[in-house]
Design an enzyme around this catalytic site. Structure first.
Site, PDB file in Angstrom:
ATOM      1  N   ASP A 118      -0.127  -5.861   0.289  1.00  0.00           N
ATOM      2  CA  ASP A 118      -1.419  -6.206  -0.623  1.00  0.00           C
ATOM      3  C   ASP A 118      -1.277  -7.459  -1.339  1.00  0.00           C
ATOM      4  OD1 ASP A 118      -3.328  -4.001   0.071  1.00  0.00           O
ATOM      5  OD2 ASP A 118      -2.116  -2.728  -1.465  1.00  0.00           O
ATOM      6  N   CYS A 143       0.866  -1.131  -0.152  1.00  0.00           N
ATOM      7  CA  CYS A 143       0.143   0.195  -0.102  1.00  0.00           C
ATOM      8  C   CYS A 143       0.881   1.449  -0.010  1.00  0.00           C
ATOM      9  CB  CYS A 143      -0.857   0.126   1.321  1.00  0.00           C
ATOM     10  SG  CYS A 143      -1.704   1.509   1.349  1.00  0.00           S
ATOM     11  N   HIS A 183      -3.740  -0.618  -6.235  1.00  0.00           N
ATOM     12  CA  HIS A 183      -4.307  -1.960  -7.007  1.00  0.00           C
ATOM     13  C   HIS A 183      -4.311  -1.529  -8.475  1.00  0.00           C
ATOM     14  CE1 HIS A 183      -4.837  -3.606  -3.254  1.00  0.00           C
ATOM     15  NE2 HIS A 183      -6.113  -3.405  -2.994  1.00  0.00           N
ATOM     16  N   GLU A 184      -5.168  -0.273  -8.710  1.00  0.00           N
ATOM     17  CA  GLU A 184      -5.179   0.021  -9.972  1.00  0.00           C
ATOM     18  C   GLU A 184      -3.888   0.386 -10.942  1.00  0.00           C
ATOM     19  OE1 GLU A 184      -8.703   1.018  -7.712  1.00  0.00           O
ATOM     20  OE2 GLU A 184      -6.636   1.200  -7.565  1.00  0.00           O
ATOM     21  N   VAL A 208       7.047 -13.146 -23.935  1.00  0.00           N
ATOM     22  CA  VAL A 208       7.893 -12.798 -22.921  1.00  0.00           C
ATOM     23  C   VAL A 208       8.471 -13.950 -22.326  1.00  0.00           C
ATOM     24  CG1 VAL A 208       6.036 -13.085 -21.254  1.00  0.00           C
ATOM     25  CG2 VAL A 208       7.619 -11.485 -20.696  1.00  0.00           C
ATOM     26  N   GLU A 209       9.807 -13.847 -21.760  1.00  0.00           N
ATOM     27  CA  GLU A 209      10.571 -15.064 -21.358  1.00  0.00           C
ATOM     28  C   GLU A 209      10.093 -15.083 -19.680  1.00  0.00           C
ATOM     29  OE1 GLU A 209      12.844 -17.239 -18.872  1.00  0.00           O
ATOM     30  OE2 GLU A 209      13.308 -15.313 -18.528  1.00  0.00           O
ATOM     31  N   SER A 210       9.593 -16.217 -19.372  1.00  0.00           N
ATOM     32  CA  SER A 210       8.791 -16.449 -18.065  1.00  0.00           C
ATOM     33  C   SER A 210       9.806 -16.144 -16.852  1.00  0.00           C
ATOM     34  CB  SER A 210       8.050 -17.867 -18.096  1.00  0.00           C
ATOM     35  OG  SER A 210       9.311 -18.754 -18.020  1.00  0.00           O
TER      36      SER A 210
END
Length: 155
Positions: free
Chosen positions: A60, A53, A94-95, A75-77
């Protein structure tokens, strides 16, 4: 076993790599899409995503589901895992986390389509779910539902 040349430029895969200090410092690596002639969906699920937060510094937690239809790059994981892990010390709402992850993937990969669902556990007694989408799904691609249940508390 010989390493295919498309992996030669990866700096994190196959080595002990420290968790980045921040999402901005994290390196997202990619490789050429080996299936350019076909449209398909790639899904990453991060059920233990953590950030902070920005006001209280308290942790969070979220369950993230990232779906994308690649164009030229994948994307390489491991780099994605390290990038997502870098949010552990990052303060953001969060957004901002959910949309920011989507935007970073778009900037790095230029996918044909991308969506991210951020299913956040309660803060102040109320869960927050954040959804972000980019582009249009190409015709004929199967896009399964994310099927993450809303937070119900115990039982």
């Amino acid at each position: 076993m010989t390493t295919p040349s498309i992996y030669n430029n990866l700096t994190q895969l196959g080595s002990n790599t420290a968790l980045p200090e921040s999402p901005e410092q994290a390196v997202l690596e990619s490789v050429p899409n080996p299936e350019l002639e076909v449209d398909y969906l790639v899904r990453f699920t991060a059920p233990e995503f953590t950030s902070l937060c920005p006001l209280t510094g308290q942790p969070d937690f979220a369950h993230l589901v990232i779906d994308y239809i690649p164009d030229q790059r994948l994307v390489e994981s491991k780099s994605l895992k390290l990038y997502l892990g870098s949010f552990r010390n990052h303060g953001a709402f969060h957004e901002a986390c959910t949309v920011g992850i989507g935007r970073r993937l778009i900037a790095e990969l230029a996918p044909k389509w991308l969506r991210i669902g951020g299913y956040w556990y309660p803060r102040g007694g109320m869960p927050i779910d954040v959804f972000f989408q980019y582009g249009e799904v190409p015709k004929g691609v199967w896009v399964p539902e994310q099927k993450v249940d809303g937070y119900r508390g115990r039982g």
